[in-house]
Design a protein around this motif. Structure first.
Motif, PDB file in Angstrom:
ATOM      1  N   LYS A   1       0.841  -1.210   0.000  1.00 21.27           N
ATOM      2  CA  LYS A   1       0.000   0.000   0.000  1.00 21.27           C
ATOM      3  C   LYS A   1       0.871   1.253   0.000  1.00 21.27           C
ATOM      4  CE  LYS A   1      -3.989  -2.242   2.066  1.00 21.27           C
ATOM      5  NZ  LYS A   1      -4.668  -2.655   3.295  1.00 21.27           N
TER       6      LYS A   1
ATOM      7  N   ALA B   1     -14.041   0.925  -2.711  1.00 20.06           N
ATOM      8  CA  ALA B   1     -13.873  -0.257  -1.851  1.00 20.06           C
ATOM      9  C   ALA B   1     -12.830   0.050  -0.783  1.00 20.06           C
ATOM     10  CB  ALA B   1     -13.469  -1.484  -2.667  1.00 20.06           C
TER      11      ALA B   1
ATOM     12  N   THR C   1     -11.859   0.682   5.140  1.00 25.91           N
ATOM     13  CA  THR C   1     -11.159   1.005   6.379  1.00 25.91           C
ATOM     14  C   THR C   1     -10.282   2.250   6.271  1.00 25.91           C
ATOM     15  OG1 THR C   1      -9.442  -0.481   5.676  1.00 25.91           O
ATOM     16  CG2 THR C   1     -11.097  -1.396   7.138  1.00 25.91           C
TER      17      THR C   1
ATOM     18  N   MET D   1     -17.689  -1.800   7.130  1.00 24.67           N
ATOM     19  CA  MET D   1     -16.319  -1.409   6.782  1.00 24.67           C
ATOM     20  C   MET D   1     -16.197   0.125   6.858  1.00 24.67           C
ATOM     21  SD  MET D   1     -14.375  -4.063   6.197  1.00 24.67           S
ATOM     22  CE  MET D   1     -13.019  -3.854   5.055  1.00 24.67           C
TER      23      MET D   1
ATOM     24  N   ALA E   1     -19.501   0.138  -6.506  1.00 22.30           N
ATOM     25  CA  ALA E   1     -18.571   0.540  -7.565  1.00 22.30           C
ATOM     26  C   ALA E   1     -19.166   0.412  -8.959  1.00 22.30           C
ATOM     27  CB  ALA E   1     -17.320  -0.325  -7.473  1.00 22.30           C
TER      28      ALA E   1
ATOM     29  N   ALA F   1      -8.064  -0.789  -4.023  1.00 22.27           N
ATOM     30  CA  ALA F   1      -7.055  -1.695  -3.474  1.00 22.27           C
ATOM     31  C   ALA F   1      -7.746  -2.913  -2.871  1.00 22.27           C
ATOM     32  CB  ALA F   1      -6.218  -0.990  -2.405  1.00 22.27           C
TER      33      ALA F   1
ATOM     34  N   PHE G   1     -16.035  -7.648  -6.878  1.00 21.72           N
ATOM     35  CA  PHE G   1     -17.175  -7.057  -7.573  1.00 21.72           C
ATOM     36  C   PHE G   1     -17.862  -8.108  -8.434  1.00 21.72           C
ATOM     37  CE2 PHE G   1     -14.900  -2.641  -7.793  1.00 21.72           C
ATOM     38  CZ  PHE G   1     -14.849  -2.610  -6.409  1.00 21.72           C
TER      39      PHE G   1
HETATM   40  N1  SAM Z   1      -9.234  -0.985   0.196  1.00 24.23           N
HETATM   41  C1  SAM Z   1      -9.191  -1.523   1.536  1.00 24.23           C
HETATM   42  C2  SAM Z   1      -7.825  -2.090   1.830  1.00 24.23           C
HETATM   43  O1  SAM Z   1      -7.024  -2.176   0.900  1.00 24.23           O
HETATM   44  O2  SAM Z   1      -7.555  -2.401   2.964  1.00 24.23           O
HETATM   45  C3  SAM Z   1     -10.303  -2.554   1.759  1.00 24.23           C
HETATM   46  C4  SAM Z   1     -10.213  -3.795   0.927  1.00 24.23           C
HETATM   47  S1  SAM Z   1     -11.357  -5.067   1.397  1.00 24.23           S
HETATM   48  C5  SAM Z   1     -10.428  -6.523   1.103  1.00 24.23           C
HETATM   49  C6  SAM Z   1     -12.543  -5.115   0.104  1.00 24.23           C
HETATM   50  C7  SAM Z   1     -13.630  -4.075   0.209  1.00 24.23           C
HETATM   51  O3  SAM Z   1     -14.404  -4.083  -0.987  1.00 24.23           O
HETATM   52  C8  SAM Z   1     -14.609  -4.312   1.344  1.00 24.23           C
HETATM   53  O4  SAM Z   1     -14.622  -3.177   2.181  1.00 24.23           O
HETATM   54  C9  SAM Z   1     -15.952  -4.499   0.628  1.00 24.23           C
HETATM   55  O5  SAM Z   1     -17.044  -4.015   1.361  1.00 24.23           O
HETATM   56  C10 SAM Z   1     -15.722  -3.706  -0.639  1.00 24.23           C
HETATM   57  N2  SAM Z   1     -16.609  -4.031  -1.765  1.00 24.23           N
HETATM   58  C11 SAM Z   1     -16.963  -5.254  -2.218  1.00 24.23           C
HETATM   59  N3  SAM Z   1     -17.784  -5.138  -3.278  1.00 24.23           N
HETATM   60  C12 SAM Z   1     -17.948  -3.808  -3.519  1.00 24.23           C
HETATM   61  C13 SAM Z   1     -18.662  -3.055  -4.498  1.00 24.23           C
HETATM   62  N4  SAM Z   1     -19.386  -3.660  -5.457  1.00 24.23           N
HETATM   63  N5  SAM Z   1     -18.595  -1.709  -4.456  1.00 24.23           N
HETATM   64  C14 SAM Z   1     -17.858  -1.075  -3.489  1.00 24.23           C
HETATM   65  N6  SAM Z   1     -17.169  -1.737  -2.543  1.00 24.23           N
HETATM   66  C15 SAM Z   1     -17.194  -3.089  -2.545  1.00 24.23           C
END
Ligand code: SAM
Length: 264
Positions: free
Chosen positions: A44, A74, A77, A108, A134, A151, A157
């Motif tokens: 990151k 996404a 956090t 989240m 997204a 990330a 998705f």
């Molecule tokens: N970007 C952060 C990181 O790198 O630590 C969080 C990554 S986490 C593994 C994946 C995130 O994708 C989750 O918070 C989940 O809620 C989000 N997510 C999954 N599908 C999504 C969608 N269709 N649109 C937006 N967010 C989504």
């Protein structure tokens, strides 16, 4: 399909992803550290340093006028968002760059908001959190974003192509689409070791630390299913982006990769 099976399957996938992230939200950091042995932090850091948010794109001088408008999709956090703002402020002396963190999962986002309280950006107009899918960013106007980041999100998705198309729509011409995601390991021996680790250790760590084997099993499987570096690069190209060089950079032998596209 004609019988609606696809829609049912897709709805189930969306529901499952939601459940997975609701259940991992509070243990998210510990688990990431354990599973990647802390390396996700280095990836990151590298991702953000390389994008260099807040840099004046024309002169490489500090960008003092209005900063960048960044959309971190996404970004639940806030991991990427806080790094972006820190980088813009301390490296580029830019106090204007702002980040919108969008995530589909309220748990989240709540975790991100909580963590923001420990940063200088908690009540700043430079940081905002929104609940959004997204694949359908209706609240974000066309051609309004300088940098779109995602990330470790896009593999979850349901319709990746739609999300990439939305990224294209919201970016300004010259704007950058940047993805940090698990990818394919490019050395056979290393791949064998890595697969052993991920398929056996990660669900076990999930069970022991977070009491949740299934969510971590899902995470490992979603990594396995995600397209290879070249396939994903082609998806980005197909959406109309210009892809610099070969289109991606491997991290740690391809365990993760950074893909980039520029909107012409
Ligand atoms: N970007 C952060 C990181 O790198 O630590 C969080 C990554 S986490 C593994 C994946 C995130 O994708 C989750 O918070 C989940 O809620 C989000 N997510 C999954 N599908 C999504 C969608 N269709 N649109 C937006 N967010 C989504």
């Amino acid at each position: 399909t004609h019988f609606g099976f696809e829609t049912v399957a897709e709805a189930l996938k969306e529901q499952k992803v939601r459940g997975v992230f609701s259940s991992v939200a509070s243990s998210y950091d510990t688990m990431n550290d354990l599973m990647s042995m802390g390396i996700h932090r280095l990836w990151k850091d590298h991702f953000v340093r390389n994008l260099n948010p807040g840099r004046n794109p024309l002169t490489s001088a500090p960008y003092e006028q209005k900063g960048w408008n960044i959309l971190d999709i996404a970004g639940g956090t806030g991991d990427i968002a806080f790094r972006m703002l820190d980088h813009a402020s301390t490296i580029n002396h830019d106090a204007h760059t702002k980040v919108t963190v969008a995530d589909i999962n309220p748990d989240m986002l709540a975790e991100g908001r909580k963590r923001a309280l420990e940063t200088p950006y908690a009540r700043s107009p430079r940081l905002q959190f929104i609940e959004a899918n997204a694949e359908k960013l209706d609240m974000i106007p066309d051609s309004s974003i300088d940098l779109y980041t995602v990330a470790f999100g896009i593999r979850n998705f349901t319709h990746k192509e739609e999300a990439i198309r939305e990224a294209y729509r919201v970016l300004k011409p010259g704007g950058v689409f940047a993805v940090l995601e698990f990818s394919k390991v490019n050395n056979g021996l290393f791949d064998a070791v890595y697969k052993r680790w991920s398929f056996s250790a990660i669900p076990l760590i999930g069970q022991l630390v977070a009491g949740d084997r299934d969510s971590y099993q899902y995470l490992v499987e979603s990594i396995e299913r995600f397209p290879s570096q070249t396939e994903f690069r082609d998806m980005i190209k197909d959406a109309g982006f210009l892809v610099p060089g070969q289109g991606w950079e491997d991290l740690t032998g391809g365990i993760a990769a950074i893909h980039k596209g520029v909107k012409p």
